[in-house]
Design a protein around this motif. Structure first.
Motif: not given
Length: 170
Positions: A49-61
């Motif tokens: 869903y929209s917005g989930q990509d940002g969470v995943i990208l932040e945590l992927a750091e």
């Protein structure tokens, strides 16, 4: 009152140019809305869903973050982030675990499924960018990015000064 031929031509030559500065905010808002719509559709096709990509990208750091830290980094309110994390946890993308240093805090961690979704996010983003930049030359893309970054710098300064004004108390 009659006009001379020369006056008529001069006035016609002073027509308002299309696309003046007053058109910037609506044009930019419309483009951003269209970009979000297409990107949301591409993410949905990838199971996100929209917005989930940002969470995943932040945590992927690589660093687990508290919900508050995620909300701050992504510019959303804490209750919105809490709902997003709850949904993502139910989908298996993230997991909340107590913080080792402070048992009252929880940190959000990516699961293997969340980490695997990075490829889907990258593909969705590439598809969105490709559609948005269709028929643009490399030079036009570089110019667009340069101008958008400059515009953002101008607005960030304005937003920061407004935030500072709100902090001031009597």
């Amino acid at each position: 009152m009659s006009k001379k031929k020369g006056e008529k031509k001069e006035k016609a030559g002073r027509k308002k140019a299309p696309g003046g500065a007053h058109d910037l905010a609506p044009a930019l808002a419309g483009a951003a809305r269209s970009m979000r719509t297409v990107h949301s559709r591409n993410l949905l096709e990838a199971g996100l869903y929209s917005g989930q990509d940002g969470v995943i990208l932040e945590l992927a750091e690589g660093e687990a973050l508290t919900p508050g830290e995620l909300a701050h980094r992504l510019g959303v309110k804490a209750p919105t982030m809490t709902r997003t994390i709850g949904r993502m946890e139910a989908q298996g993308f993230v997991q909340r675990k107590p913080d080792g240093g402070d048992g009252r805090q929880v940190k959000v961690h990516l699961t293997p499924l969340g980490l695997h979704s990075l490829e889907k996010i990258n593909l969705a983003t590439a598809a969105t960018n490709s559609k948005a930049l269709e028929d643009f030359s490399d030079k036009e893309i570089r110019t667009l990015l340069k101008l958008l970054k400059a515009l953002n710098r101008n607005l960030i300064g304005e937003a920061q000064s407004e935030d500072e004004e709100e902090v001031v108390t009597d």
